[in-house]
Design an enzyme around this catalytic site. Structure first.
Site: not given
Length: 376
Positions: A215, A228
């Site tokens: 990501s 995250y």
């Protein structure tokens, strides 16, 4: 004359953007230095000529890159790929695409009886097999491994796509319970490590590919994405180390770093309610007082708003995943989506204070202030 100069400046801006966007996509290494030299000479001779040269170079970069991406795909016959997280989103779309191309796909799903798994089975493709695969469950991983061994034989497994992931809810790092950090690390990082360790013997046999879904939040610090982002950062550095170590075996490792795309990783209304209860029950009384329940609840409402703002077109990510698996010359890192290359570029080259100002102005939540700041 002045209009020609401005035309050249605009063309230079287009060329610079195109060059930065396309670097590393596989065009000839000597192309862009020669283009810069040619454009510089053109500016001395004529600004108008310089602009035409730069625009031509921009078009050539785009054409050259995309045409080579289409030409250099490997044949799909006798290749098998395992994809995790195929219940929905990127994994679901990739499983359908690869099976249509003739790749034998093992689609791992969290719920073999769920709607996503049923949609895949209804396609009736001989190249597509749906497997129950909770990537945090070692016994399910071993079961899937034994079954795939019987299916691929001596050819081995060509590709492993670690796509399964967990976002939870973007909130301030202090507000995340430790259990959320552990869960993100378990799903987003440790599960991928386990999958690689179990399936690497099959991948070495075929000299195949590992594609890990990372990501942008794993490379660039983003407010409210601590849990995250940390898990994806761990997966990113793990992938890069594996790329170095596995190169002697002929196994290639690629990282996909998408930006904002709408998938089920954002959860549903039941998930939001669970997140709220989990956060409020896990924070200290002092933090609850300083932030306030109104602020925390507004962050949860923001998650559904963010999901609606994301693009539904998953094709840029899925196309990059396919390229990483089947290209003769795959890239090490893919950055599909808006700002996918720009934010890492700014993070790498801007002074820290400048980048902090940029990222806070772009991503700082302004819908509601913590109660403690309002009192001050």
């Amino acid at each position: 004359m002045e209009s020609c100069t401005w035309f050249c400046v605009a063309a230079a801006a287009v060329y610079t953007f195109t060059l930065l966007r396309k670097l590393g996509l596989g065009f000839d290494a000597g192309f862009w230095p020669m283009a810069i030299v040619g454009a510089s000479l053109g500016f001395i001779i004529s600004p108008g000529f310089c602009g035409l040269v730069l625009l031509s170079c921009s078009l050539s970069l785009v054409w050259n890159t995309e045409s080579r991406r289409r030409r250099e795909l490997l044949p799909t016959e006798s290749r098998a790929v395992l994809i995790t997280g195929c219940d929905s989103g990127f994994g679901h779309a990739l499983a359908k695409l690869l099976s249509e191309m003739g790749v034998k796909v093992f689609a791992g799903v969290l719920d073999v009886n769920g709607a996503g798994a049923q949609q895949l089975r209804e396609r009736g493709s001989e190249n597509l097999q749906v497997l129950q695969l909770d990537v945090t469950d070692g016994s399910q991983i071993e079961t899937a491994h034994r079954y795939i061994c019987t299916q691929v034989g001596d050819a081995g497994l060509w590709g492993l796509v670690n796509n399964a992931g967990l976002l939870h809810c973007p909130v301030d790092a202090e507000l995340h319970p430790i259990s959320v950090y552990r869960r993100c690390m378990e799903v987003n990082f440790l599960a991928a490590v386990s999958m690689c360790q179990v399936f690497l013997p099959l991948l070495r046999r075929s000299k195949g590919r590992i594609v890990n879904m990372c990501s942008l939040a794993g490379e660039v610090p983003m407010p409210t994405y601590a849990a995250y982002g940390a898990s994806k950062a761990a997966l990113s550095i793990f992938s890069k180390v594996m790329r170095l170590e596995l190169s002697v075996w002929g196994v290639k490792v690629a990282v996909i770093q998408p930006t904002g795309f709408r998938t089920n990783i954002f959860g549903n209304s039941d998930d939001l309610s669970h997140y709220r209860d989990e956060i409020l029950s896990g924070i200290s009384p002092e933090a609850r007082e300083d932030y306030g329940e109104t602020y925390i609840s507004s962050l949860l409402d923001r998650l559904s708003t963010m999901s609606n703002q994301m693009t539904e077109d998953l094709s840029p990510v899925v196309d990059d995943m396919r390229h990483a698996l089947l290209s003769v010359r795959p890239r090490q890192v893919y950055t599909p989506g808006q700002l996918g290359w720009l934010l890492p570029f700014l993070h790498r080259w801007c002074p820290t204070t400048t980048f902090d100002s940029i990222i806070m102005s772009v991503l700082k939540y302004t819908g509601c202030e913590p109660a403690g700041l309002q009192r001050n």
